[in-house]
Design an enzyme around this catalytic site. Structure first.
Site, PDB file in Angstrom:
ATOM      1  N   SER A  60       0.860  -1.196   0.000  1.00 43.10           N
ATOM      2  CA  SER A  60       0.000   0.000   0.000  1.00 43.10           C
ATOM      3  C   SER A  60       0.888   1.235   0.000  1.00 43.10           C
ATOM      4  CB  SER A  60      -0.854  -0.010   1.273  1.00 43.10           C
ATOM      5  OG  SER A  60      -1.564   1.205   1.415  1.00 43.10           O
ATOM      6  N   TYR A  97      -2.045  -0.463  10.528  1.00 43.87           N
ATOM      7  CA  TYR A  97      -2.128  -0.870   9.110  1.00 43.87           C
ATOM      8  C   TYR A  97      -0.767  -0.627   8.443  1.00 43.87           C
ATOM      9  CZ  TYR A  97      -3.960  -1.111   4.288  1.00 43.87           C
ATOM     10  OH  TYR A  97      -4.193  -1.434   2.968  1.00 43.87           O
TER      11      TYR A  97
END
Ligand code: NDP
Length: 253
Positions: free
Chosen positions: A149, A162
């Site tokens: 990501s 995350y």
């Protein structure tokens, strides 16, 4: 139509929606046989029906990768039933963001279990098969692609855990890249920006609305944009290793 992946077998985790489903379709269009893995079997079976109608050999793996035995059994089934394993796309993931001080511990446990431990279970079981495939295929190469990501490159307030998982899988991939380079297994990460999928629907109340407000009217990426990046990586000639692709929405800062 060209079929650069003809004769190869791909495994896509998290293929029941979003980026994983688009990637499975794209690799199938490139000629690969495709094993699709996730927990929601109904979604996988619908996708498999679609792929088979287009002539793709498809295997449905209704599995939870956080369970080591299920993950291992799923990978071994790919090789037992489809004969080999040339391409693994580690895509399954969850994003449960929000301020650390308010976060339920279960959200962190889930992100670590899926994004990190699940990915490790799948990868460890797949590696010997990828190494074999790289040796014995006419292409002389195999591919391990992980969907990291932008949060695996830049940490921002609200994404702490995350980002911990995504920085982690990027670091893991770089180390593995160096180990596997002599074996002709290419290891790469794709780092998407904001993609229009179900990912943010799992955010808890309050955070979901805050994230939506933050994004405003931004035009998001489509799952196909990321599937195209994965496809680009795995269809290169064996001389070429594309190890990292950062793909942001053009509107994204
Ligand atoms: P989706 O929520 O649409 O897809 C997530 C997939 O992961 C689903 O297929 C889900 O299937 C699967 N999954 C979740 N938990 C498990 C589990 N325990 N075992 C097996 N499969 C599981 O989101 P995206 O398509 O957006 O996400 C795909 C990847 O892309 C993730 O790693 C995410 O972090 C990453 N990413 C997404 C971005 C975005 O903006 N959307 C941006 C950057 C990265 P099921 O529930 O059926 O098990």
């Amino acid at each position: 139509m060209t079929a650069p992946l003809k004769g190869t077998v791909a495994l896509v985790t998290g293929a029941s929606s979003g980026i994983g489903a688009a990637t499975a379709r794209t690799l199938a269009a490139g000629g690969a046989s495709v094993a699709v893995l996730a927990r929601r079997g109904d979604r996988l079976r619908a996708l498999a029906d679609e792929l088979r109608a287009d002539g793709t050999t498809t295997l449905v793996l209704e599995s939870d990768i956080t369970d080591r035995r299920q993950a291992e059994a799923a990978v071994e089934r790919v090789v037992a039933e489809l004969g080999r394993l040339d391409t693994v796309v580690n895509n399954a993931g969850v994003m449960l963001t929000g301020p650390v001080a308010e976060a339920p511990a279960q959200e962190w446990d889930r992100m670590l279990a899926v994004n990190v431990e699940g990915l490790l279970h799948v990868t460890r079981t797949a590696l010997p098969h990828l190494i074999d495939a790289a040796q014995d295929s006419p292409r002389q190469v195999a591919d391990l692609v992980t969907i990291s990501s932008t949060a695996g490159r830049v940490a921002r307030a609200g994404t702490a855990v995350y980002s911990l998982t995504k920085f982690g899988v990027t670091a893991f991939s770089e180390s593995l890249r160096q180990e596997l380079q002599p074996k002709r297994v290419r290891v790469g990460v794709v780092e998407p920006g904001t993609v229009d999928t179900e990912l943010a629907t799992h955010l808890r109340d309050g955070v979901r609305e805050a994230v939506a407000r933050q994004l405003g009217g931004m035009e998001k990426l489509s799952p196909q944009d990321i599937a195209d990046a994965v496809s680009y990586m795995v269809t290169r000639d064996r001389r070429v290793a594309v190890n990292e692709m950062l793909v942001r929405a053009a509107d994204q800062t």
